[in-house]
Design a protein around this motif. Structure first.
Motif, PDB file in Angstrom:
ATOM      1  N   VAL A   1     -12.282   8.362 -15.036  1.00 39.23           N
ATOM      2  CA  VAL A   1     -10.895   8.376 -14.568  1.00 39.23           C
ATOM      3  C   VAL A   1     -10.031   7.641 -15.586  1.00 39.23           C
ATOM      4  O   VAL A   1     -10.318   6.497 -15.944  1.00 39.23           O
ATOM      5  CB  VAL A   1     -10.776   7.710 -13.182  1.00 39.23           C
ATOM      6  CG1 VAL A   1      -9.318   7.473 -12.823  1.00 39.23           C
ATOM      7  CG2 VAL A   1     -11.449   8.571 -12.119  1.00 39.23           C
ATOM      8  N   SER A   2      -8.988   8.303 -16.046  1.00 38.51           N
ATOM      9  CA  SER A   2      -7.988   7.685 -16.915  1.00 38.51           C
ATOM     10  C   SER A   2      -6.711   7.484 -16.108  1.00 38.51           C
ATOM     11  O   SER A   2      -6.128   8.463 -15.622  1.00 38.51           O
ATOM     12  CB  SER A   2      -7.692   8.575 -18.128  1.00 38.51           C
ATOM     13  OG  SER A   2      -8.799   8.642 -19.002  1.00 38.51           O
ATOM     14  N   ALA A   3      -6.301   6.234 -15.922  1.00 38.99           N
ATOM     15  CA  ALA A   3      -5.048   5.912 -15.239  1.00 38.99           C
ATOM     16  C   ALA A   3      -4.998   6.483 -13.824  1.00 38.99           C
ATOM     17  O   ALA A   3      -3.983   7.003 -13.382  1.00 38.99           O
ATOM     18  CB  ALA A   3      -3.856   6.411 -16.052  1.00 38.99           C
ATOM     19  N   GLY A   4      -6.115   6.391 -13.126  1.00 38.34           N
ATOM     20  CA  GLY A   4      -6.179   6.806 -11.735  1.00 38.34           C
ATOM     21  C   GLY A   4      -6.782   5.696 -10.895  1.00 38.34           C
ATOM     22  O   GLY A   4      -7.443   4.797 -11.414  1.00 38.34           O
ATOM     23  N   ALA A   5      -6.580   5.755  -9.561  1.00 35.32           N
ATOM     24  CA  ALA A   5      -7.028   4.660  -8.702  1.00 35.32           C
ATOM     25  C   ALA A   5      -7.524   5.176  -7.361  1.00 35.32           C
ATOM     26  O   ALA A   5      -7.007   6.173  -6.835  1.00 35.32           O
ATOM     27  CB  ALA A   5      -5.893   3.666  -8.487  1.00 35.32           C
ATOM     28  N   LEU A   6      -8.500   4.492  -6.810  1.00 35.23           N
ATOM     29  CA  LEU A   6      -8.994   4.814  -5.476  1.00 35.23           C
ATOM     30  C   LEU A   6      -7.878   4.757  -4.444  1.00 35.23           C
ATOM     31  O   LEU A   6      -7.704   5.654  -3.618  1.00 35.23           O
ATOM     32  CB  LEU A   6     -10.086   3.811  -5.075  1.00 35.23           C
ATOM     33  CG  LEU A   6     -11.477   3.968  -5.678  1.00 35.23           C
ATOM     34  CD1 LEU A   6     -12.268   2.689  -5.466  1.00 35.23           C
ATOM     35  CD2 LEU A   6     -12.204   5.152  -5.048  1.00 35.23           C
ATOM     36  N   GLU A   7      -7.103   3.674  -4.491  1.00 38.88           N
ATOM     37  CA  GLU A   7      -6.099   3.406  -3.461  1.00 38.88           C
ATOM     38  C   GLU A   7      -4.937   4.388  -3.501  1.00 38.88           C
ATOM     39  O   GLU A   7      -4.151   4.476  -2.551  1.00 38.88           O
ATOM     40  CB  GLU A   7      -5.595   1.969  -3.607  1.00 38.88           C
ATOM     41  CG  GLU A   7      -4.830   1.443  -2.425  1.00 38.88           C
ATOM     42  CD  GLU A   7      -4.481  -0.032  -2.573  1.00 38.88           C
ATOM     43  OE1 GLU A   7      -3.441  -0.438  -2.037  1.00 38.88           O
ATOM     44  OE2 GLU A   7      -5.264  -0.772  -3.219  1.00 38.88           O
ATOM     45  N   ALA A   8      -4.807   5.147  -4.585  1.00 37.67           N
ATOM     46  CA  ALA A   8      -3.709   6.104  -4.676  1.00 37.67           C
ATOM     47  C   ALA A   8      -3.884   7.282  -3.736  1.00 37.67           C
ATOM     48  O   ALA A   8      -2.904   7.906  -3.332  1.00 37.67           O
ATOM     49  CB  ALA A   8      -3.582   6.617  -6.109  1.00 37.67           C
ATOM     50  N   PHE A   9      -5.156   7.601  -3.372  1.00 34.61           N
ATOM     51  CA  PHE A   9      -5.351   8.778  -2.526  1.00 34.61           C
ATOM     52  C   PHE A   9      -6.631   8.722  -1.697  1.00 34.61           C
ATOM     53  O   PHE A   9      -6.635   9.042  -0.524  1.00 34.61           O
ATOM     54  CB  PHE A   9      -5.358  10.033  -3.393  1.00 34.61           C
ATOM     55  CG  PHE A   9      -5.489  11.311  -2.608  1.00 34.61           C
ATOM     56  CD1 PHE A   9      -4.723  11.531  -1.482  1.00 34.61           C
ATOM     57  CD2 PHE A   9      -6.377  12.298  -2.996  1.00 34.61           C
ATOM     58  CE1 PHE A   9      -4.839  12.704  -0.751  1.00 34.61           C
ATOM     59  CE2 PHE A   9      -6.498  13.481  -2.287  1.00 34.61           C
ATOM     60  CZ  PHE A   9      -5.734  13.684  -1.159  1.00 34.61           C
ATOM     61  N   ALA A  10      -7.743   8.302  -2.294  1.00 30.59           N
ATOM     62  CA  ALA A  10      -9.025   8.371  -1.595  1.00 30.59           C
ATOM     63  C   ALA A  10      -9.090   7.433  -0.401  1.00 30.59           C
ATOM     64  O   ALA A  10      -9.790   7.716   0.579  1.00 30.59           O
ATOM     65  CB  ALA A  10     -10.163   8.065  -2.573  1.00 30.59           C
ATOM     66  N   CYS A  11      -8.368   6.309  -0.474  1.00 30.19           N
ATOM     67  CA  CYS A  11      -8.368   5.312   0.582  1.00 30.19           C
ATOM     68  C   CYS A  11      -7.041   4.555   0.512  1.00 30.19           C
ATOM     69  O   CYS A  11      -6.262   4.772  -0.416  1.00 30.19           O
ATOM     70  CB  CYS A  11      -9.563   4.371   0.444  1.00 30.19           C
ATOM     71  SG  CYS A  11      -9.910   3.884  -1.269  1.00 30.19           S
ATOM     72  N   SER A  12      -6.784   3.667   1.461  1.00 26.91           N
ATOM     73  CA  SER A  12      -5.421   3.144   1.588  1.00 26.91           C
ATOM     74  C   SER A  12      -5.220   1.695   1.183  1.00 26.91           C
ATOM     75  O   SER A  12      -4.089   1.268   0.973  1.00 26.91           O
ATOM     76  CB  SER A  12      -4.946   3.318   3.039  1.00 26.91           C
ATOM     77  OG  SER A  12      -5.815   2.637   3.928  1.00 26.91           O
ATOM     78  N   ASN A  13      -6.292   0.898   1.073  1.00 23.78           N
ATOM     79  CA  ASN A  13      -6.168  -0.498   0.682  1.00 23.78           C
ATOM     80  C   ASN A  13      -7.543  -0.985   0.244  1.00 23.78           C
ATOM     81  O   ASN A  13      -8.551  -0.289   0.448  1.00 23.78           O
ATOM     82  CB  ASN A  13      -5.599  -1.352   1.827  1.00 23.78           C
ATOM     83  CG  ASN A  13      -6.438  -1.273   3.079  1.00 23.78           C
ATOM     84  OD1 ASN A  13      -7.614  -1.630   3.065  1.00 23.78           O
ATOM     85  ND2 ASN A  13      -5.843  -0.810   4.172  1.00 23.78           N
ATOM     86  N   PRO A  14      -7.639  -2.169  -0.366  1.00 22.00           N
ATOM     87  CA  PRO A  14      -8.938  -2.625  -0.865  1.00 22.00           C
ATOM     88  C   PRO A  14     -10.034  -2.666   0.192  1.00 22.00           C
ATOM     89  O   PRO A  14     -11.199  -2.366  -0.100  1.00 22.00           O
ATOM     90  CB  PRO A  14      -8.634  -4.011  -1.424  1.00 22.00           C
ATOM     91  CG  PRO A  14      -7.200  -3.927  -1.842  1.00 22.00           C
ATOM     92  CD  PRO A  14      -6.543  -3.070  -0.811  1.00 22.00           C
ATOM     93  N   THR A  15      -9.687  -3.015   1.426  1.00 19.70           N
ATOM     94  CA  THR A  15     -10.700  -3.086   2.481  1.00 19.70           C
ATOM     95  C   THR A  15     -11.263  -1.717   2.805  1.00 19.70           C
ATOM     96  O   THR A  15     -12.486  -1.520   2.886  1.00 19.70           O
ATOM     97  CB  THR A  15     -10.111  -3.733   3.747  1.00 19.70           C
ATOM     98  OG1 THR A  15      -9.679  -5.059   3.438  1.00 19.70           O
ATOM     99  CG2 THR A  15     -11.143  -3.776   4.860  1.00 19.70           C
ATOM    100  N   THR A  16     -10.361  -0.727   3.009  1.00 15.79           N
ATOM    101  CA  THR A  16     -10.852   0.622   3.322  1.00 15.79           C
ATOM    102  C   THR A  16     -11.539   1.247   2.114  1.00 15.79           C
ATOM    103  O   THR A  16     -12.506   1.994   2.269  1.00 15.79           O
ATOM    104  CB  THR A  16      -9.706   1.525   3.802  1.00 15.79           C
ATOM    105  OG1 THR A  16      -8.721   1.663   2.770  1.00 15.79           O
ATOM    106  CG2 THR A  16      -9.051   0.970   5.053  1.00 15.79           C
TER     107      THR A  16
END
Length: 308
Positions: free
Chosen positions: A217-232
């Protein structure tokens, strides 16, 4: 960070229900296993893998045995039932021979702004990957996002753009001899968000973590779409069926840097190991990618395959 916000909100109840079921049923027996190949496989990509060197042990491959595809920078079309006909772009190195199965990279562009711009972005991704594919003997396929803003349409429902990914992979494997154990995923920005989503969420899409040996992944993040916050996000990654090798690249002035840094920590907390199956690279720059970054990602992920 809001490109997929409405769809993500609609997903949350589904995600938490699925996660609750998965956590209660998760088995130590994994459907797919990550295998690390001998160093010579990547050092000599044009070698005959079985008996290619006297000292080299034979390795397992899953050849698709396709033949008849053209070489160079080309395009092909696929038809998806209920979703229409779609173009995708390929780079097939001149060294390709159907006698030897080669790896495949599925590359996803970022949100482009319009359908026409998405088409241009896909070709740009293909062209940036071309020199790395040519030097290392693999094939790159690049779908085009179908959203009105040049972004990806994700499930649920199905079909979606994820169905195009599966159709493009299947078409490439029918036209070329692909080693199906060595499919690698990569995405930039929104394409990177989607790559994370494919690996850790399952909405009946025809691509999943089992489709790929590794991903970047280049310049992508989990929290942007796959999940909603660090806990989830931590809870979601904890349910992964295997610790799939991951390469993360992000600029030191990219607004997503804190989120990608958080992703690195989430993976480490869930058993990934730095420089073994997790690479985190920062570079001088913003929200972008380059051929240098792609070459680094390939060097990290090339040695891996996924076997049933």
């Amino acid at each position: 960070m809001r490109k997929f916000q409405m769809r993500r909100i609609l997903r949350q109840s589904i995600v938490w229900t699925a996660m609750a079921c998965t956590l209660s049923l998760l088995s130590p027996v994994l459907a797919t296993t990550t295998v690390q190949l001998p160093a010579w496989v990547c050092a000599h990509p044009d070698a005959i893998f079985v008996n290619g060197f006297e000292s080299a042990a034979a390795i397992t491959q899953l050849p698709s045995n396709g033949s008849g595809g053209a070489l160079g920078s080309i395009s092909r079309t696929v038809s998806v039932a209920g979703y229409g006909t779609h173009t995708f772009y390929l780079r097939v190195p001149a060294s390709y021979s159907p006698a030897h199965p080669v790896p495949l990279v599925l590359a996803l562009h970022g949100q482009a702004g319009s359908p026409a711009a998405a088409n241009t972005a896909a070709q740009s991704v293909r062209n940036t990957w071309a020199s790395i594919a040519d030097a290392n003997g693999f094939i790159v396929i690049v779908p085009v996002a179908t959203g009105g803003s040049g972004g990806w349409i994700a499930p649920p429902p199905n079909p979606s753009d994820y169905s195009i990914f599966a159709a493009a992979i299947a078409d490439a494997e029918s036209a070329y001899n692909i080693d199906r154990s060595r499919r690698i995923g990569w995405g930039f920005s929104a394409g990177g968000h989607v790559m994370h989503d494919i690996m850790y969420n399952d909405f009946g899409a025809p691509v999943s973590i089992d489709t790929f040996a590794a991903y970047s992944v280049s310049a992508g993040a989990l929290e942007a779409f796959a999940c909603s916050n660090p806990t989830t996000c931590n809870a979601l990654v904890a349910t992964a069926s295997r610790r799939i090798p991951i390469d993360l690249h992000v600029g030191n002035s990219d607004p997503l840097l804190p989120y990608v840094s958080s992703d690195r920590n989430i993976f480490l907390n869930n058993g990934w190991v730095t420089s073994s199956n997790l690479w985190f690279t920062t570079f001088s720059g913003g929200h972008t990618y380059s051929a240098t970054h792609l070459a680094e990602a390939w060097s990290h992920l090339c040695p891996f395959q996924a076997l049933p």
